[in-house]
Design a protein around this motif. Structure first.
Motif, PDB file in Angstrom:
ATOM      1  N   LEU A   1       1.589  10.600  -0.822  1.00  0.00           N
ATOM      2  CA  LEU A   1       0.544   9.800  -0.284  1.00  0.00           C
ATOM      3  C   LEU A   1       2.134   7.497  -0.425  1.00  0.00           C
ATOM      4  CD1 LEU A   1      -2.139  10.555  -0.987  1.00  0.00           C
ATOM      5  CD2 LEU A   1      -2.458   8.926  -1.325  1.00  0.00           C
ATOM      6  N   ALA A   2       2.969   8.226  -0.787  1.00  0.00           N
ATOM      7  CA  ALA A   2       3.817   7.218  -1.109  1.00  0.00           C
ATOM      8  C   ALA A   2       4.111   6.154  -0.104  1.00  0.00           C
ATOM      9  CB  ALA A   2       5.460   8.160  -2.327  1.00  0.00           C
ATOM     10  N   ASP A   3       4.744   6.902   0.810  1.00  0.00           N
ATOM     11  CA  ASP A   3       4.457   6.684   2.422  1.00  0.00           C
ATOM     12  C   ASP A   3       3.324   5.726   2.795  1.00  0.00           C
ATOM     13  OD1 ASP A   3       6.789   7.876   2.882  1.00  0.00           O
ATOM     14  OD2 ASP A   3       5.653   8.646   4.101  1.00  0.00           O
ATOM     15  N   THR A   4       2.026   5.750   2.653  1.00  0.00           N
ATOM     16  CA  THR A   4       1.168   4.144   2.870  1.00  0.00           C
ATOM     17  C   THR A   4       1.162   3.174   1.886  1.00  0.00           C
ATOM     18  OG1 THR A   4      -0.657   6.070   3.096  1.00  0.00           O
ATOM     19  CG2 THR A   4      -1.450   4.342   2.080  1.00  0.00           C
ATOM     20  N   TRP A   5       1.939   3.500   0.740  1.00  0.00           N
ATOM     21  CA  TRP A   5       2.978   2.295  -0.219  1.00  0.00           C
ATOM     22  C   TRP A   5       3.520   1.518   0.917  1.00  0.00           C
ATOM     23  CZ3 TRP A   5      -1.113   4.754  -2.033  1.00  0.00           C
ATOM     24  CH2 TRP A   5      -1.556   4.498  -3.172  1.00  0.00           C
ATOM     25  N   LEU A   6       4.656   2.422   0.769  1.00  0.00           N
ATOM     26  CA  LEU A   6       6.428   2.020   1.612  1.00  0.00           C
ATOM     27  C   LEU A   6       5.736   1.037   2.474  1.00  0.00           C
ATOM     28  CD1 LEU A   6       7.994   4.594   0.459  1.00  0.00           C
ATOM     29  CD2 LEU A   6       8.080   2.837  -0.146  1.00  0.00           C
ATOM     30  N   ALA A   7       4.808   1.691   4.252  1.00  0.00           N
ATOM     31  CA  ALA A   7       5.008   1.289   5.031  1.00  0.00           C
ATOM     32  C   ALA A   7       4.298  -0.240   4.930  1.00  0.00           C
ATOM     33  CB  ALA A   7       3.943   2.043   5.346  1.00  0.00           C
ATOM     34  N   TYR A   8       3.419  -0.550   4.028  1.00  0.00           N
ATOM     35  CA  TYR A   8       2.771  -2.117   3.552  1.00  0.00           C
ATOM     36  C   TYR A   8       3.488  -3.070   3.555  1.00  0.00           C
ATOM     37  CZ  TYR A   8      -0.794  -5.487   2.259  1.00  0.00           C
ATOM     38  OH  TYR A   8      -0.987  -6.680   2.229  1.00  0.00           O
TER      39      TYR A   8
END
Length: 271
Positions: free
Chosen positions: A197-204
């Motif tokens: 799920l890291a991309d969810t944080w990286l996209a913010y």
């Protein structure tokens, strides 16, 4: 001398945090050292992104305390701005450290502020539901007795108030209606998530505290990810309570924080 983090061949969890100290005499700096020492004792791989003016001194001290289990990176402010940006940089480095190349989804990244030293004693409880497949995101909840005993009394009341508000708003979303998701400790700070799920944080792109919370709200609301709460007997550092309790400067700071979160999290994400 600076040391490097040990091999991640058997690593399934990485703790990430961010630091900024005007100098090494800052009251919070010894707590960060203590966290690194505890991470070494507990064999917890730890990634720190630092924005201190004297970065080399801070990096060397933290890595030495971590005895090979802590790696400190200087914040790249050209790409990653603010505390939120530092968090994203740390998450990216943690993902690189973890072995997720074979569709291995049984790894987790956990965030905690560096002064929350005791969190390292509860990491196994926080990440267990992720590693056993029970959930995707865990937000630990402070046991009420220790919360009231070890925190500044103003913080205990203000954060309980905010938690009640955000949990009330979150009930409109199915993912927050599960039994173990109804009482999220939003204001605690630490959280963990499945590495995939890291991309969810990286996209913010938020640059403050919102960068911790809003990504997991979006993961639950938009991606149907599972979120759970695990109660832990967390003890806040004594010196933090002594420094902040009864000081209007800190109550004002917390009011400003709540105003930001009531807007960015409450009005824009949970309403």
């Amino acid at each position: 001398m600076s040391s490097s983090a040990t091999s991640s061949s058997d690593c399934c969890v990485v703790l990430v945090t961010v630091t900024h100290y005007p100098n090494t005499a800052d009251i919070r700096f010894p707590l960060a050292l203590e966290l690194c020492q505890l991470a070494a004792t507990k064999l917890i791989q730890t990634v720190i992104v630092d924005d201190s003016p004297d970065h080399p001194a801070v990096r060397n001290a933290l890595e030495e305390a971590g005895k090979g289990h802590v790696k400190v990176y200087q914040q790249d402010k050209a790409i990653y701005q603010g505390k939120g940006g530092a968090l994203r940089q740390a998450i990216k480095k943690a993902r690189e450290l973890l072995d997720t190349n074979n569709n291995n989804d049984k790894t987790a990244i956990c965030f905690a502020e560096p002064e929350k030293v005791d969190i390292a004693n509860h990491m196994h409880l926080i990440v267990r539901p992720i590693l056993d497949g029970s959930t995707d995101i865990v937000v630990p909840t402070r046991s009420d007795q220790l919360f009231q005993q070890t925190y500044p009394i103003e913080q205990y009341h203000s954060e309980n108030f905010a938690n009640l508000h955000f949990n009330s708003l979150a009930q409109q979303f199915k993912g927050f209606q599960a039994k173990d998701a109804k009482q999220i400790d939003w204001l605690f700070g630490p959280f963990a998530f499945r590495t995939s799920l890291a991309d969810t944080w990286l996209a913010y792109t938020g640059t403050s505290w919102d960068a911790q919370m809003i990504p997991y709200v979006r993961a639950v609301r938009n991606e149907n990810r599972r979120i759970s709460s695990v109660t832990i007997d967390f003890r806040h550092p004594k010196q933090m309570k002594e420094q902040e309790e009864g000081d209007p400067k800190w109550t004002n700071k917390r009011l400003q924080q709540l105003n930001i979160l009531f807007d960015l999290l409450g009005e824009h994400e949970l309403s």
